[in-house]
Every structure is written in structure tokens, then in C-alpha cells.
Design an enzyme around this catalytic site. Structure first.
Site, PDB file in Angstrom:
ATOM      1  N   GLY A   8     -19.398  28.832 -18.329  1.00  0.00           N
ATOM      2  CA  GLY A   8     -20.767  29.153 -18.754  1.00  0.00           C
ATOM      3  C   GLY A   8     -20.751  29.885 -20.093  1.00  0.00           C
ATOM      4  O   GLY A   8     -19.839  30.656 -20.364  1.00  0.00           O
ATOM      5  N   ARG A  76      -8.829  18.422 -11.937  1.00  0.00           N
ATOM      6  CA  ARG A  76      -9.682  17.950 -10.833  1.00  0.00           C
ATOM      7  C   ARG A  76     -10.945  17.373 -11.471  1.00  0.00           C
ATOM      8  O   ARG A  76     -12.032  17.880 -11.325  1.00  0.00           O
ATOM      9  CB  ARG A  76     -10.047  19.176  -9.964  1.00  0.00           C
ATOM     10  CG  ARG A  76      -9.995  18.887  -8.508  1.00  0.00           C
ATOM     11  CD  ARG A  76     -10.262  20.083  -7.631  1.00  0.00           C
ATOM     12  NE  ARG A  76     -10.848  19.593  -6.372  1.00  0.00           N
ATOM     13  CZ  ARG A  76     -12.138  19.531  -6.151  1.00  0.00           C
ATOM     14  NH1 ARG A  76     -13.011  19.961  -7.025  1.00  0.00           N
ATOM     15  NH2 ARG A  76     -12.583  19.044  -4.996  1.00  0.00           N
ATOM     16  N   ASP A 112     -12.733  33.428 -15.696  1.00  0.00           N
ATOM     17  CA  ASP A 112     -11.665  33.270 -14.712  1.00  0.00           C
ATOM     18  C   ASP A 112     -11.248  31.794 -14.500  1.00  0.00           C
ATOM     19  O   ASP A 112     -10.064  31.461 -14.570  1.00  0.00           O
ATOM     20  CB  ASP A 112     -12.188  33.893 -13.407  1.00  0.00           C
ATOM     21  CG  ASP A 112     -11.220  33.764 -12.281  1.00  0.00           C
ATOM     22  OD1 ASP A 112     -10.144  34.358 -12.390  1.00  0.00           O
ATOM     23  OD2 ASP A 112     -11.542  33.053 -11.301  1.00  0.00           O
ATOM     24  N   THR A 134     -17.236  36.459 -20.233  1.00  0.00           N
ATOM     25  CA  THR A 134     -18.188  36.238 -19.142  1.00  0.00           C
ATOM     26  C   THR A 134     -19.166  37.404 -19.023  1.00  0.00           C
ATOM     27  O   THR A 134     -18.791  38.565 -19.206  1.00  0.00           O
ATOM     28  CB  THR A 134     -17.556  36.023 -17.741  1.00  0.00           C
ATOM     29  OG1 THR A 134     -18.580  36.110 -16.751  1.00  0.00           O
ATOM     30  CG2 THR A 134     -16.500  37.039 -17.381  1.00  0.00           C
ATOM     31  N   ASP A 136     -20.294  38.248 -16.336  1.00  0.00           N
ATOM     32  CA  ASP A 136     -20.028  38.888 -15.038  1.00  0.00           C
ATOM     33  C   ASP A 136     -19.041  40.052 -15.149  1.00  0.00           C
ATOM     34  O   ASP A 136     -18.951  40.878 -14.247  1.00  0.00           O
ATOM     35  CB  ASP A 136     -19.471  37.866 -14.041  1.00  0.00           C
ATOM     36  CG  ASP A 136     -20.503  36.819 -13.648  1.00  0.00           C
ATOM     37  OD1 ASP A 136     -21.684  36.993 -14.008  1.00  0.00           O
ATOM     38  OD2 ASP A 136     -20.130  35.840 -12.981  1.00  0.00           O
ATOM     39  N   ASP A 138     -15.891  40.023 -14.720  1.00  0.00           N
ATOM     40  CA  ASP A 138     -15.016  40.047 -13.540  1.00  0.00           C
ATOM     41  C   ASP A 138     -13.570  39.642 -13.820  1.00  0.00           C
ATOM     42  O   ASP A 138     -12.791  39.446 -12.888  1.00  0.00           O
ATOM     43  CB  ASP A 138     -15.603  39.155 -12.425  1.00  0.00           C
ATOM     44  CG  ASP A 138     -15.808  37.714 -12.865  1.00  0.00           C
ATOM     45  OD1 ASP A 138     -15.501  37.394 -14.035  1.00  0.00           O
ATOM     46  OD2 ASP A 138     -16.285  36.912 -12.042  1.00  0.00           O
ATOM     47  N   ARG A 180     -21.983  36.352  -9.730  1.00  0.00           N
ATOM     48  CA  ARG A 180     -21.610  35.460  -8.637  1.00  0.00           C
ATOM     49  C   ARG A 180     -20.844  36.173  -7.519  1.00  0.00           C
ATOM     50  O   ARG A 180     -21.277  36.174  -6.373  1.00  0.00           O
ATOM     51  CB  ARG A 180     -20.727  34.357  -9.242  1.00  0.00           C
ATOM     52  CG  ARG A 180     -20.675  33.151  -8.453  1.00  0.00           C
ATOM     53  CD  ARG A 180     -19.939  32.019  -9.094  1.00  0.00           C
ATOM     54  NE  ARG A 180     -19.996  30.962  -8.121  1.00  0.00           N
ATOM     55  CZ  ARG A 180     -21.011  30.121  -7.996  1.00  0.00           C
ATOM     56  NH1 ARG A 180     -22.033  30.161  -8.822  1.00  0.00           N
ATOM     57  NH2 ARG A 180     -20.994  29.210  -7.053  1.00  0.00           N
TER      58      ARG A 180
HETATM   59  O1  F6P Z   1     -19.984  32.964 -14.336  1.00  0.00           O
HETATM   60  C1  F6P Z   1     -21.085  33.333 -15.091  1.00  0.00           C
HETATM   61  C2  F6P Z   1     -22.352  32.940 -14.445  1.00  0.00           C
HETATM   62  O2  F6P Z   1     -23.311  33.449 -15.296  1.00  0.00           O
HETATM   63  C3  F6P Z   1     -22.549  33.400 -12.993  1.00  0.00           C
HETATM   64  O3  F6P Z   1     -22.982  34.735 -12.907  1.00  0.00           O
HETATM   65  C4  F6P Z   1     -23.550  32.398 -12.488  1.00  0.00           C
HETATM   66  O4  F6P Z   1     -23.476  32.228 -11.097  1.00  0.00           O
HETATM   67  C5  F6P Z   1     -23.134  31.151 -13.180  1.00  0.00           C
HETATM   68  O5  F6P Z   1     -22.550  31.536 -14.402  1.00  0.00           O
HETATM   69  C6  F6P Z   1     -24.271  30.175 -13.400  1.00  0.00           C
HETATM   70  O6  F6P Z   1     -23.820  29.119 -14.187  1.00  0.00           O
HETATM   71  P1  F6P Z   1     -24.596  27.754 -14.505  1.00  0.00           P
HETATM   72  O7  F6P Z   1     -26.042  27.959 -14.232  1.00  0.00           O
HETATM   73  O8  F6P Z   1     -24.302  27.511 -15.954  1.00  0.00           O
HETATM   74  O9  F6P Z   1     -23.965  26.724 -13.643  1.00  0.00           O
END
Ligand code: F6P
Length: 356
Positions: A8, A76, A112, A134, A136, A138, A180
Site C-alpha cells: 500500500g 505466489r 512487512d 507503512t 501502520d 509495524d 491491520r
Molecule cells: O498496510 C497498510 C494498510 O494501510 C493497512 O492498515 C490496511 O489494512 C491496508 O493497508 C489497506 O490496503 P488497501 O486498501 O490498499 O488494500
């Protein structure tokens, strides 16, 4: 050196790309932009040399000039077949194309998932250097990822705006942020934005405790409340809420916890409640000055590591310096909010409820 962005997007990606390209040139190397994550190494026609002039004027812009995806893992790779989606391993093609492009190193900018893919290619012989991205926050082994600060700013501003309308109408406002598996974003924005309740995946909540906090505020004359819920927050004994199930190479979209918490609050307290999903606003737009600076430091350190042959590493913020850590260590586990951290303790001391 090749450079790609995966997973993302977030604010600050262009600052990293710019720093990689400009530093590579200063060090006597050439940079090649790989389009749309590892997909650009499956279809190399769209790769292009990036000169310093090609990255002019992008430091303050959101998104990524290289494009990105969060469903194109070459190990994958999803393919639609009449019988449904099948997954095939196209990793050897990536290695062949990396050589065809005449690259000597690959800078992988991602979270990640993307860094895990980068590690696998390093183990197959590609000289990879990772950069942690990210909203997040994380990724383990770095105090902070770039993109996080910009997302916290957006969520904090949203909370400031929700405060005035909540207090005018004497309502409970529930803001659902991204996050997430971890609650860093909800936690930081919640504290900075003066939330009364913060719900994060690391601390499963009891809706009764959330309502107690709201009732308690009402008893003390505070007839409005602000709740922040990370999209991955879970009630005790419950499961995460999904808006869309996993499919065609992606993990599934979380969402709905904010609305469900708001519904329960209305039923249990009879307070007038509204919910809002902040969504991709947290990922778009201009990076903060912090993310521009961190992204620039990361990009430049990654280019230097590539030139010095320090492959299989990720650049990491270990204040006050940027250091190199083994990619293996960085992806070995997710960095979650420790329940006993000073930030959680500070929030509790201030009377913020985690619903536990
Ligand atoms: O990993 C980053 C993040 O923003 C998460 O918090 C969220 O769940 C996810 O990406 C959403 O991604 P997309 O809508 O692009 O599939």
C-alpha cells in the site's frame, strides 16, 4: 541500482525515491525505476533510467512515481483460470530479468509483506537493500517507518474536527483508522487528538467498559465523547471485521468495527452516535516534514548500503542514527504496541480508556 515501491502507498515514498536516485548519482551509480513493485521485474519494458532531473519537484508529493500494488507477489502470483484463481511461482523470471536489466543492486521500499519478498529474492542471489514503509508502523527493528507520521497527522486533524461537531451536538463520534494488526496509528492519533477511548488490536475490548467511560463523562457534564478504533480492533473473544473477503492475491479488506462500536454504544447508552471511516485519506497527500526528512535519510542510507555491498539489510531508525539491520530480523515478527509501554501507561494516566 534498481528501485521499486511495493504494498500500500503512503506519504513519503517519493522522498525516498528522490534520495535513492540523487545519492546513487553522487556515488557514481545509475538508478533504474522499476514500475509497480515486483511486477516491473516480470515486465521489464516499463523500467526506465531515473536521472536526478527525473525526480525533480517530487519531495513534497504524495503517492509514488513508480506505482505500487499489494497483490503481485511473484512467489505466489495470482492468475485467473476458468476453474478459479490459481497461484504460480514466477520468482525465477524476476531473477532472470534483474540480470537482463544489468542491475547490481535492488532497493526495495515496502512494508512487512514486500520486505519478506525482498528477503526471499536476496536468498536467491539478488543484492537487496530494504527501506521500511507503512502507515501502520509495524515493521520490527526500526523505531519508525516513514509514512506513519503523515498518517498520524491526518487522523489527528480529523479528531480535532470531530471534536467541535461532537461537542456542538453532544454526540459520541467514533473514528475508524487503518491499522491491520497493530494499533500504533490509532494510539498516537488518539492521544494527540484528545480521544476518550482508543481501541487497538493488541488490547481486546469489552463494549460495556467503553460505555462506562462514556456514561462517566456524561455524569461529569461532558456530554460528548470521542472514540478511536483501529480497523483491526477486536472485542474480547471476538474476531476482526472484514468489509471484503480475501481474493485474487490480496488478504481481504478490514473494516466495519467503527460502525459496529457506534451501534452498540447507541443501544447501550442511548447517546446519539456517529461513525466515520478515515480510510485512504491517511495514505494520500503531502508527507509531513518528519516523513520528508526520514524518507530522505532512509533513501540515501539505502543507496550507500547498496554501493558498499551491504546487501540483505534494511535501513532502520535507531535514534539518533540510521543503521543497517538484517532483513531477516526486520521481518521476523510484527512490531506490536506493548501493553506495558510508557505510551499506553501515559494514556491510561490521562484517563483514556482502552475498553479493557
Ligand atoms: O498496510 C497498510 C494498510 O494501510 C493497512 O492498515 C490496511 O489494512 C491496508 O493497508 C489497506 O490496503 P488497501 O486498501 O490498499 O488494500
Amino acid at each position: 541500482m534498481g528501485v521499486l515501491t511495493g504494498g500500500g502507498d503512503c506519504s513519503g515514498l517519493n522522498a525516498v525515491i528522490r534520495a535513492v536516485v540523487r545519492s546513487a548519482y553522487s556515488l557514481g551509480w545509475e538508478a533504474v525505476g522499476i514500475q509497480e513493485s515486483f511486477g516491473g521485474l516480470l515486465n521489464i519494458k516499463r523500467s526506465r533510467t531515473l536521472r536526478p532531473v527525473d525526480v525533480r519537484g517530487i519531495l513534497h508529493t504524495g503517492g509514488t512515481i513508480l506505482g505500487t500494488t499489494n497483490h503481485g507477489d511473484p512467489f505466489r502470483f495470482p492468475q485467473r483460470k476458468p476453474e478459479g484463481v490459481v497461484y504460480i511461482d514466477r520468482s525465477e523470471e524476476v531473477v532472470t530479468n534483474f540480470k537482463k536489466l544489468g542491475l547490481d543492486a535492488l532497493i526495495v521500499i515496502g512494508g512487512d509483506g514486500t520486505l519478506k519478498i525482498g528477503l526471499k529474492f536476496f536468498q536467491m542471489g539478488i543484492p537487496v537493500v530494504g527501506v521500511p514503509k507503512t502507515i501502520d508502523n509495524d515493521v520490527a527493528a526500526t523505531q519508525m517507518t516513514f509514512g506513519f507520521d503523515s498518517a498520524v497527522s491526518v487522523a489527528t486533524e480529523a479528531l480535532d474536527r470531530l471534536h467541535t461537531t461532537a461537542s456542538s451536538h453532544r454526540r459520541v463520534m467514533v473514528l475508524e483508522t487503518m491499522g491491520r494488526n497493530v494499533g500504533w496509528l490509532a494510539l498516537h492519533a488518539g492521544i494527540a487528538g484528545g480521544a476518550d477511548v482508543i481501541l487497538i488490536p493488541e488490547i481486546p475490548f469489552d463494549i460495556e467498559r467503553v460505555c462506562e467511560k462514556i456514561r462517566d463523562r456524561a455524569r461529569r457534564g461532558r456530554r460528548f465523547s470521542i472514540v478511536v478504533a483501529a480497523e483491526g480492533a477486536v472485542p474480547i473473544g471476538g474476531v476482526q471485521r472484514f468489509r471484503e473477503k480475501a481474493g485474487f492475491g490480496f488478504e481481504g479488506r478490514l473494516g466495519g468495527i467503527g460502525e459496529s462500536v457506534a451501534d452498540r454504544i447507541t443501544k447501550l447508552t442511548s447517546a446519539e452516535t456517529r461513525s466515520l471511516v478515515l480510510g485512504h485519506l491517511q495514505r494520500g497527500g503531502q508527507p509531513t516534514n518528519w516523513d520528508r526528512l526520514l524518507g530522505t535519510r532512509f533513501g540515501s542510507a539505502a543507496a550507500r548500503a547498496a554501493v558498499e555491498g551491504k546487501w540483505g539489510c534494511m535501513v532502520a531508525l535507531r535514534p539518533p542514527t540510521i543503521q543497517l539491520v538484517p532483513l531477516e530480523k526486520a521481518v521476523s515478527n510484527l512490531k506490536r504496541v506493548p501493553r506495558s509501554s510508557d505510551i499506553v501507561r501515559a494514556a491510561r494516566d490521562l484517563g483514556i480508556s482502552f475498553g479493557d
